[in-house]
Design an enzyme around this catalytic site. Sequence first.
Site, PDB file in Angstrom:
ATOM      1  CE  LYS A  25      -2.822 -11.816   6.819  1.00 51.48           C
ATOM      2  NZ  LYS A  25      -2.026 -11.639   5.571  1.00 51.48           N
ATOM      3  N   GLY A  85      -4.507 -10.552  -2.820  1.00 49.26           N
ATOM      4  CA  GLY A  85      -5.092 -10.240  -4.120  1.00 49.26           C
ATOM      5  C   GLY A  85      -6.573 -10.541  -4.143  1.00 49.26           C
ATOM      6  CD  GLU A 123      -2.959  -1.162   0.393  1.00 47.84           C
ATOM      7  OE1 GLU A 123      -3.228  -0.082  -0.177  1.00 47.84           O
ATOM      8  OE2 GLU A 123      -3.580  -2.226   0.184  1.00 47.84           O
TER       9      GLU A 123
END
Length: 440
Positions: free
Chosen positions: A217, A316, A202
């Site tokens: 995560k 993605g 980003e």
Amino acid sequence: MTENADKPLAEEKQPLKVALLGCGVVGTEVVRILTERADDLAARVGAPLEIAGIAVRRAGRTRDIAVDPALITTDAQALVSRGDLDLVIEVIGGIEPARGLILTALENGASVITANKALLAEDGPTLFAAAEKYERDLYFEAAVAGAIPILRPLRESLAGDDVVRVMGIVNGTTNYILDKMDSTGAGFDEALEEAQALGYAEADPTADIEGFDAAAKAALLASLAFHTRVSIADVHREGITEVTATDIASAREMGCVVKFLAICELDEASDSVGARVYPAMIPLSHPLASVRDAYNAVFVESKAAGQLMFYGRGAGGAPTASAVLGDLVSAARNRLKGVPGVGESSYTQRAARPMGATMTRYHVSLDVADKAGVLAAVAHAFAEHDVSIQTVRQEGRGGDAQLVVVTHTATDAALSATVEALRDMDIVREVSSVMRVEGD
């Protein structure tokens, strides 16, 4: 006439109503798949899936999807409060309003599929409690490693086994950066710019390069693997911004490569769980060493199954949408059966193990004065903190020298204390690099 001849076909059943919260890169891909593969998904579920509404921030924005404009709304709260929704997909991210919208959807009878690792890592217990209360599903396969099916194997396939360790590359941006530094000799800033240009990073890459994304995560992986509740606050976090070309070269000299790892471990002696994310050297022989570019991989070790590795694209629109749709099909099937699926497994309530108690190894590079007695003094500093040295390499440079020390396994607290002691020594000009060694 066959036994099943009088059973209604999927297209003859009442459609299940699906609402989507967010229509960015992932949301757009979800809508495209739901639309283009409607018949196939209906056959797999047992009933059609009908898009009942799509909540967005800006209704007038051009979107590359074929959908009735009447389904687009900016009132997400009204959408999830309707009461006639069967399934809600949340891909807006962040903490609020996502948390409130998910809770409202569950309260109003919808099962929820989310890709929101930050929210689950911060306040998963509240969401899981709501799903249990209202007897609805809360699925989140897309929250950890894109298309890689890792959460369902931990939650279901390995439910009868004892997982002892999960180690993985769970952030594609950082893996791309470190891979380019290794394969091309690029510096960190150069590799980051390339990742941004390709869309892997980003404009503000903080969440990735400082480890916040990976830490969230890791919290989810540890929670599922060890049947306990682990929050992001329990995860030790270090980013990759301090990794240098010299670190990469040092790893290569050791037959290693630098990877940004999420590591979750069960310590059976203390019945505690440790979770951490940081850059570390791993041997080239380790399966994770070959994970290149922006790919992800998760390496699982359990008592009965042994070693397992899950590998694939970790980010993605299409890979993440694949995981979302997998959860959607599972939740839809449960909806038709009238029963929720496998819920949260947190029966153990294990304590979080502090980073200082974690057993690891260190690779330490020191710039020192090149004179007699230096090596003995450095070795003594390690010995004072009960840290055993595995190898030492010394290179002279005029009046200076560089020492590269690789330790045996010790507690992280002892290793950290050793490094601080080295920094206070007059003969040590600089502790130029400190990196952990994993995967032996």
